[in-house]
Enzyme design. Structure first.
Site, PDB file in Angstrom:
ATOM      1  N   LYS A   1      46.282  38.865  24.821  1.00  0.00           N
ATOM      2  CA  LYS A   1      45.901  40.254  25.037  1.00  0.00           C
ATOM      3  C   LYS A   1      46.839  41.210  24.316  1.00  0.00           C
ATOM      4  CE  LYS A   1      43.471  38.111  28.390  1.00  0.00           C
ATOM      5  NZ  LYS A   1      43.685  36.877  29.095  1.00  0.00           N
TER       6      LYS A   1
ATOM      7  N   SER B   1      41.537  41.453  36.225  1.00  0.00           N
ATOM      8  CA  SER B   1      40.801  41.930  35.064  1.00  0.00           C
ATOM      9  C   SER B   1      39.446  42.514  35.409  1.00  0.00           C
ATOM     10  CB  SER B   1      40.627  40.802  34.066  1.00  0.00           C
ATOM     11  OG  SER B   1      39.809  39.814  34.613  1.00  0.00           O
TER      12      SER B   1
ATOM     13  N   HIS C   1      46.956  39.887  32.010  1.00  0.00           N
ATOM     14  CA  HIS C   1      46.604  41.222  31.550  1.00  0.00           C
ATOM     15  C   HIS C   1      47.763  42.191  31.640  1.00  0.00           C
ATOM     16  CE1 HIS C   1      42.244  40.821  30.899  1.00  0.00           C
ATOM     17  NE2 HIS C   1      42.405  39.783  31.697  1.00  0.00           N
TER      18      HIS C   1
END
Lengths: 473, 571
Positions: free
Chosen positions: B380, B320, B348
């Site tokens: 996310k 990230s 992610h």
């Protein structure tokens, strides 16, 4: 000074000129010898001979067989097959297709299916959506979070509060935010699992004292005091903490807080208090164990609790003085590195707080129910009730253990099943036996809520009695 | 263009890994020629074709440039100046010449051992405090493509904030991890979540193992398993805790964990709590990983030399902070060759990568069964909260009985579970629409477009060409604050990060591209980056990010003025 040194130098040069030739040659050889020893010697290096050749390495790699990733789990492992709850886990709960009265969820105040709470959560959902898509630092702070924090601080009458998105992570993150390697933590043996994980993450020295035994704690503190006197320099940088629970989830009894506060000032140790079971339960206004004992809340350095029991939402919080709490905003791992609490869950918690503030009567109702259940569960043959009368989560243990934990659990499970068949939902308290520092004895959890009526309680107690008389003869 | 499957291997040295596809190679060569006379610009290391290039089905293009020397020097100088001023101000505070706003210990506890270390305080007081308005910005809307911020002001240099009651409307949101745009308050997902709230309420008040195992959790887990293409899965209430509470269930004493140096804090914590030995390999560096594996197996445990019980490789899908994608085909090849187990954290990458949104495994066209533990989060791409672990049935069965989370933590909130179910079904196309496919395509197009745009402008950006996480390098500490504020002035919300989240000289801004972003929004962001037509004389017409230079002298002057003038914001 300088003149003196210069003179020595001159003298040295003079001595060099005056020295006989053989002397200079000898010294020259010696210097060369040292150089050789330092830079050109082939000293014996044992590890060279142990160095593996590529071929040997290949063979070893070929040979190595790892253990399986996970050991096989037997089909009848007690925790493998979960009971399935259909629909909301509120007062009436459908377990494995059977509607029961709930004596197992920590929904003490019955706020789980409160329409007021739901409405606020829905309003928030319609405004913010579900997820926050980020940690608090990176656009994951919603105005609702700030409101909840200030409301919690106001409710608890502390300077500041901080919220976490997961109850378990709250105290488990808070402890290592302050206590580091080399620090000392005094912990009650009955401390819950999330405290244990926090202790482990802190890598501090852990000293366990016997459950609720203040003499034992004082003994440890005295020992430490002597140790500190021996090494005052180290003592000046060694932080000391006492970590206790308000109401212990594992034993259902209350910590002797006034005594702990006395020890705190006597030995200069900070107190961290875990109140997941007592927040929204004890005290006239549900503020927890500090209110219960009338202890000044500022005397407790940090109070943490989850919002998953009495508040019936998700997440947890810590509160205390700004000096203490603010530090977590940069060093609480579960705060910094995790996505923030979904705003609808924060909104639900705010509404739950409002309900608690508006109607403190609810706490005395709960207290009455608790003592009622506590009374009714006394004297069941074969079963021993553990816990204080005002605790909403009690334990029923076997009076006589068979000596084997799994068969004890089996026995308790059959009592629970018997009750489930008769529409009373109970559960066996679950622990990771290998991971717990001190595994509590097997028990059935009995949870009291304000929604339970006299008949519910009567029925549940008679079911348990009946089951006990069948299975524990 | 070129169809040859190429991946260029790492140069053996340190962090200066350069992975480039053939197409970029020529441009880089010219670049290096240009720059040979200038120390401002990074010089690419010599490249060798990797032996593993056959493992990749498409070009794997990823770049990390070494910090330009001058920039590094200036950055250190910046920190130096800040530190000197910090000490100076601490001195003033000590003598009560300057007012200190920091919270104090209670009078009664003054003689206790200080609760935290002084250096931590120093950094917070003197560096973080000056620019902390860039973080924790409260928002008051859906964290979608545009977001409303609560306006706040400070009258005492960020020690306290006041909310003015006004709202900064329609800030372009480049900060939230809303990759597929499922952060929505209307539409199919939201209405399903509303219904679930009506039916279930928001809490559960028990653990999975005791009496908090709702039917909706079971439904979610079956769906996740289907989505990932694994036998079974389990969902948890918090992404962070999924890592930190499950790794200890999988490994223990006598086991070895090989962890990427840039792994997330939750993985590090989980590894620590497990009590296993932890060794760290260089970020995404397969040589480093292989060396550790070989040595570990050959030498066994330290001192006793007993063979390791098991070896667990822990990597992330997309990192990230770097925007890099794990070199998964090579990791899997290594893992098979050395009989290690693989823990893949797709926090992610799930939903954000691959033609079907199934994460990094899908992206490389690999078999999910080759990954032993598939972990990811719902925070996310799915616009919800929580995490999952997927894998073989034996693994999940074991976790159901031994996961710390299953036994001790309250289960996932039902409306959150519902949000995941609905968004996942949309991604899979099970809702009967092409909405999911469209979003996946949109995200991938947006990513390519935005990255290309920034690169064309000459900014130094990190990471893989296909990664929706786009770090833009700022380097200097003063720029962290300046960049975040200037962007907000132009109604763009970005994340800026510095030490300790990044190495000390690699402060950066991070953009998270979303499928919800329109072309215009991305244009606005990149153009604003380039030229800042502001009334502020400091940044008039100036580039905020660090750009590669063609003319070194002008660049030098630019760096010098910019980095020092930004400092006024900080000291």
């Amino acid at each position: 000074m300088a003149a003196g040194q210069q003179w020595v130098l001159v003298e040295m040069v003079q001595a060099f000129y005056e020295a006989p030739a053989y002397h200079l040659i000898l010294e020259g050889i010696l210097i060369l010898w040292i150089v050789r020893l330092l830079f050109f010697s082939k000293t014996y290096k044992p590890h060279e001979t142990y160095k593996l050749t590529e071929k040997e390495k290949e063979d070893l790699i070929e040979e190595w067989q790892p253990e399986p990733l996970v050991p096989p789990v037997s089909k009848d492992h007690p925790s493998l097959n979960y009971d399935v709850v259909t629909g909301p886990p509120s007062h009436k709960i459908i377990i494995n297709g059977k509607e029961c009265t709930n004596f197992a969820s920590f929904n003490f105040l019955g706020l789980l299916d409160s329409d007021r709470v739901k409405d606020k959560a829905l309003a928030s959902l319609k405004k913010y959506g579900v997820g926050t898509c980020g940690p608090r630092g990176f656009y994951g702070t919603f105005d609702v979070h700030l409101e909840l924090e200030s409301r919690l601080a106001k409710f608890m009458r502390t300077e500041e509060a901080i919220i976490y998105s997961y109850g378990f992570a709250t105290i488990a993150s808070a402890i290592p935010a302050y206590s580091k390697r080399g620090d000392i933590i005094f912990v009650d043996e009955a401390a819950c699992f999330s405290i244990q994980k926090g202790l482990q993450a802190s890598r501090s020295f852990i000293k366990y004292f016997k459950h609720n035994d203040m003499e034992d704690l004082e003994r440890l503190l005295k020992e430490q005091e002597l140790e500190d006197q021996k090494n005052p320099r180290k003592a000046r940088v060694t932080r000391k903490f006492i970590v206790v629970e308000g109401l212990y989830i594992n034993t259902a009894d209350v910590c002797p807080l006034p005594e702990l506060v006395r020890l705190k000032y006597k030995y200069k140790v900070r107190i961290f208090l875990e109140e997941s079971m007592s927040f929204g339960v004890l005290g006239e206004h549900g503020k927890g164990v500090t209110e219960h004992f009338g202890v000044n809340i500022d005397d407790i350095d940090l109070i943490s609790a989850n919002m998953e029991n009495a508040v019936a939402s998700i997440g947890g919080f810590c509160c205390g003085r700004s000096f203490v709490i603010d530090h977590q905003r940069l060093s609480g791992q579960g705060y910094c590195f995790s996505a923030s609490l979904p705003p609808m869950l924060a909104a639900a918690a705010i509404e739950a707080l409002s309900i608690m503030e508006e109607d403190p009567e609810i706490f005395s109702v709960l207290k009455r129910r608790c003592s009622q259940v506590h009374q009714a569960l006394q004297g069941i043959p074969g079963l021993k009730l553990v816990g204080v009368p005002f605790s909403p989560a009690l334990h029923l243990q076997l009076e006589r253990s068979s000596g084997c934990r799994s068969s004890d659990l089996q026995l308790l499970r059959s009592i629970v099943d018997h009750c489930l068949d008769r529409h009373v939902a109970l559960t066996v308290a679950r622990y990771l036996e290998k991971e717990e520092r001190f595994v509590p004895p097997p028990s059935i959890r009995v949870v009291v809520t304000v929604e339970q009526t006299d008949e519910d309680i009567q029925k549940a107690v008679s079911c348990i009695r009946e089951a006990a008389s069948i299975f524990l003869r | 263009m070129s169809k040859s499957y190429t991946s260029f291997s790492t140069s053996p040295v340190g962090k200066t890994l350069i992975f480039l596809s053939l197409q970029n190679q020529s441009s880089l060569k010219t670049h290096s020629k240009e720059s040979s006379s200038s120390c401002l610009v990074f010089v690419p290391q010599s490249q060798n074709a990797a032996p593993n290039s056959s493992l990749y089905k498409k070009p794997f293009s990823e770049s990390f440039e070494e910090t330009p020397l001058l920039v590094a020097v200036l950055t250190y100088m910046g920190y130096g100046i800040l530190t000197i001023f910090g000490y100076f101000r601490d001195f003033l505070r000590h003598w009560n010449i300057e007012k200190c706003h920091i919270a104090h210990e209670r009078e009664q506890q003054k003689d206790f051992v200080p609760l935290y270390q002084d250096f931590e305080n120093f950094y917070t007081r003197n560096l973080y405090m000056r620019i902390r308005d860039n973080w924790n910005r409260p928002i008051c809307s859906v964290p979608g493509a545009k977001v409303d911020l609560v306006e706040r002001v400070t009258h005492n240099y960020n020690w306290t904030f006041e909310h003015t009651g006004k709202v900064v409307k329609d800030v372009i949101n480049m900060g939230s991890y809303n990759y597929l745009g499922f952060a929505e308050n209307a539409g199919a997902c939201a209405s399903a979540a509303i219904e679930t709230t009506h039916a279930y309420g928001v809490g559960v008040a028990s653990t999975r193992c005791e009496i908090g195992n709702l039917d909706i959790h079971e439904e979610l887990e079956q769906l996740v398993a289907r989505f990932l293409g694994v036998e079974s899965s389990m969902a948890f209430g918090m992404g962070f805790a999924t890592n930190s509470m499950n790794i200890p269930a999988l490994t223990g004493k006598g086991c070895l964990i090989l962890s990427d140096e840039l792994n997330h804090a939750s993985l590090v914590l989980g590894a620590r709590l497990s009590g296993s030995t932890i060794r760290v390999f260089k970020h995404n560096n397969m040589q480093s990983l292989e060396k550790l594996l070989r040595d570990a197996i050959a030498h066994g445990q330290p001192r006793t030399h007993r063979p390791w019980k098991k070896i667990l490789i822990v990597v992330e899908g997309i990192y990230s902070m770097e925007g890099s994608i794990v070199r998964l085909p090579e990791v899997i090849a290594l893992k098979k060759r050395y009989k290690a187990y693989l823990y893949l954290d797709e926090a992610h990458s799930i939903g954000a990568l691959g033609p079907n949104g199934r994460g990094v495994v899908d992206y490389f066209g690999l078999d999910p069964k080759d990954v032993d533990i598939m972990m990811g989060t719902f925070t996310k791409s799915f616009g919800a909260a929580g995490g999952y672990i997927g894998g073989r049935k034996e693994l999940i069965d074991y976790l159901r009985c031994h996961s710390h989370s299953a036994l001790y933590a309250t289960s996932m909130s039902p409306p959150v579970a519902q949000q995941i179910i609905s968004s996942m079904k949309i991604i899979m196309g099970e809702d009967g629409s092409t909405l999911g496919k469209d979003r996946l395509r949109q995200l991938s197009e947006n990513t390519t477009y935005f990255r290309r745009k920034l690169r064309e402008m000459g900014f130094i950006i990190y990471g893989n060409d296909d990664s929706p996480v786009v770090p833009l390098m700022l380097y200097m500490p003063a720029k962290i604050g300046a960049f975040g504020r200037e962007m907000l002035k132009r109604n763009i919300g970005t994340v800026v990060v510095g030490f300790p989240a990044t190495p000390i000289i690699e402060s950066r801004a991070r953009f998270c591209v979303s499928a919800a972003h329109t072309r215009e929004m991305l244009d606005t962001v990149s153009l604003v980056n380039l030229q800042t037509p502001s009334s502020d004389p400091l940044h008039d017409g100036r580039v905020m990010g660090v750009r590669r230079s063609r003319r070194s002298v002008s660049q030098l002057i630019f760096y010098l003025t910019d980095s020092f003038m930004c400092l006024h914001l900080c000291v």
